[in-house]
Enzyme design. Sequence first.
Site, PDB file in Angstrom:
ATOM      1  N   ARG A  37     -20.111 -18.471  29.810  1.00  0.00           N
ATOM      2  CA  ARG A  37     -20.843 -17.521  28.987  1.00  0.00           C
ATOM      3  C   ARG A  37     -21.591 -16.528  29.871  1.00  0.00           C
ATOM      4  NH1 ARG A  37     -23.527 -22.430  27.936  1.00  0.00           N
ATOM      5  NH2 ARG A  37     -25.566 -22.613  28.936  1.00  0.00           N
ATOM      6  N   ASP A  71     -18.308 -13.795  26.280  1.00  0.00           N
ATOM      7  CA  ASP A  71     -18.939 -14.372  25.093  1.00  0.00           C
ATOM      8  C   ASP A  71     -17.838 -14.754  24.109  1.00  0.00           C
ATOM      9  OD1 ASP A  71     -20.356 -15.053  22.853  1.00  0.00           O
ATOM     10  OD2 ASP A  71     -21.554 -13.215  22.764  1.00  0.00           O
ATOM     11  N   LEU A  72     -17.609 -16.048  23.952  1.00  0.00           N
ATOM     12  CA  LEU A  72     -16.519 -16.520  23.088  1.00  0.00           C
ATOM     13  C   LEU A  72     -16.766 -16.246  21.614  1.00  0.00           C
ATOM     14  CD1 LEU A  72     -15.714 -19.950  24.782  1.00  0.00           C
ATOM     15  CD2 LEU A  72     -14.514 -17.770  25.040  1.00  0.00           C
ATOM     16  N   LYS A  73     -18.004 -15.902  21.261  1.00  0.00           N
ATOM     17  CA  LYS A  73     -18.310 -15.617  19.856  1.00  0.00           C
ATOM     18  C   LYS A  73     -18.024 -14.165  19.473  1.00  0.00           C
ATOM     19  CE  LYS A  73     -21.861 -19.235  19.560  1.00  0.00           C
ATOM     20  NZ  LYS A  73     -23.286 -19.531  19.281  1.00  0.00           N
ATOM     21  N   HIS A 137     -24.854 -39.141  25.641  1.00  0.00           N
ATOM     22  CA  HIS A 137     -24.662 -38.966  27.079  1.00  0.00           C
ATOM     23  C   HIS A 137     -24.094 -40.253  27.664  1.00  0.00           C
ATOM     24  CE1 HIS A 137     -26.036 -34.945  27.877  1.00  0.00           C
ATOM     25  NE2 HIS A 137     -27.193 -35.140  27.268  1.00  0.00           N
ATOM     26  N   ASP A 138     -23.867 -40.230  28.957  1.00  0.00           N
ATOM     27  CA  ASP A 138     -23.225 -41.347  29.636  1.00  0.00           C
ATOM     28  C   ASP A 138     -23.860 -42.692  29.287  1.00  0.00           C
ATOM     29  OD1 ASP A 138     -22.263 -43.037  32.088  1.00  0.00           O
ATOM     30  OD2 ASP A 138     -21.196 -41.145  32.285  1.00  0.00           O
ATOM     31  N   ASN A 140     -25.391 -43.638  26.674  1.00  0.00           N
ATOM     32  CA  ASN A 140     -25.049 -44.068  25.320  1.00  0.00           C
ATOM     33  C   ASN A 140     -23.658 -44.683  25.254  1.00  0.00           C
ATOM     34  OD1 ASN A 140     -26.510 -41.007  24.838  1.00  0.00           O
ATOM     35  ND2 ASN A 140     -27.548 -42.834  24.084  1.00  0.00           N
ATOM     36  N   TYR A 141     -22.720 -44.091  25.987  1.00  0.00           N
ATOM     37  CA  TYR A 141     -21.348 -44.612  25.955  1.00  0.00           C
ATOM     38  C   TYR A 141     -21.269 -45.998  26.597  1.00  0.00           C
ATOM     39  CZ  TYR A 141     -20.640 -39.625  25.155  1.00  0.00           C
ATOM     40  OH  TYR A 141     -20.732 -38.342  24.674  1.00  0.00           O
ATOM     41  N   ASP A 167     -18.600 -40.317  32.216  1.00  0.00           N
ATOM     42  CA  ASP A 167     -18.226 -38.938  32.537  1.00  0.00           C
ATOM     43  C   ASP A 167     -17.054 -38.874  33.512  1.00  0.00           C
ATOM     44  OD1 ASP A 167     -20.162 -37.925  30.921  1.00  0.00           O
ATOM     45  OD2 ASP A 167     -21.500 -37.254  32.504  1.00  0.00           O
TER      46      ASP A 167
END
Length: 370
Positions: A37, A71-73, A137-138, A140-141, A167
Amino acid sequence: MGPLDGLTVVDFSTLLPGPMASLVLAEAGATVIKIERPQTGDDMRTYQPRLGEDSVNFVMLNRGKRSISIDLKRPDARDKLKPLIERADVLIEQFRPGVMSRLGFGFDEVRDINPKLIYCSISGWGQTGPKSNIAAHDLNYVAETGMLGLSTGADGAPVLPPMLAADIAGGAFPAVMNIMFALRERDRTGRGVHLDISMADNLFAFNYWGIGSGLSGAGWPKPGGELVTGGSPRYHIYRTRDGRYLAAAPIEDKFWENFTRIIELPAEFKDPTSDTGVAIAAVAERIVSRTASEWKALFDGQDVCCSIVATLEEAVKDPHVAARGLFEHTVGSSDGRLSALPVPIASVFRTSASHRPSPALGASNELLES
């Protein structure tokens, strides 16, 4: 010339899993083009510590790549990127499921542009299922796949893991592996494919032994109660007299015999059928009687499968690591250089990407005009 020379990868990912995957591809010779971006680029650029204008993390993970800032949007973003996607071989994205489709770059949309494209989606929970859009995040996994629950300290509480297993081992490396499978399949069929890489899914393989035990009816593993979770004196961490630690893994009988002889363990604690808790305590009493350096001297040249727990600095500076040349390449710019991150590629396949710097934001925007 690397094995992936001539391969073009368009990388929409940020932070760690996707950039690590595309780093491996770049090191093997692929041309990797980051889509970032405007103004800020990949969030990893802002991290600390710094090396020049970008973070050390960004420099290490994005060496040898190119950067397009867009900007992808914007309504015209798809048209601007269409020529690049038409000639690309691989696309990597790491958004939550559905985001790329809303931006006009979902698998179905880009397949119409380039039916041979390998489209790799890396996400925490996968593209489908009730958790697919839950932020995580990591940590949590590893918590929700049972891995963290098997790693506990002396007080029984889970120990915060120092590595980002989900990750890297659950996301980046499986992505590379499946991209290579897909490219081989494309050689045969001429068609691209959508790869759904779930970091959580891929963690279960690491606990194959516990899953096998549980599903077979032998019992689900308990923290501190199994061979690899601290339930055996033959696979344990022991404190030394000077406050360091010995990682002891003399599992097989021949190693156990050598180990117990050197530490002078009383005979009554050598029997593998004896009370493991008592045996662990007996070994711990012997190990704490000497310093780490004393044990290292006693174990050197012996088949005992024992190591002094190293700091990260000690590990990086280990003479064996130096002999292997793991950190011999450097990366950076006029603002400074540091050793490049070793990636799991056989040296015969590595290319000069190891020596090229990470890209400035938007440095390759001329590609939008070609």
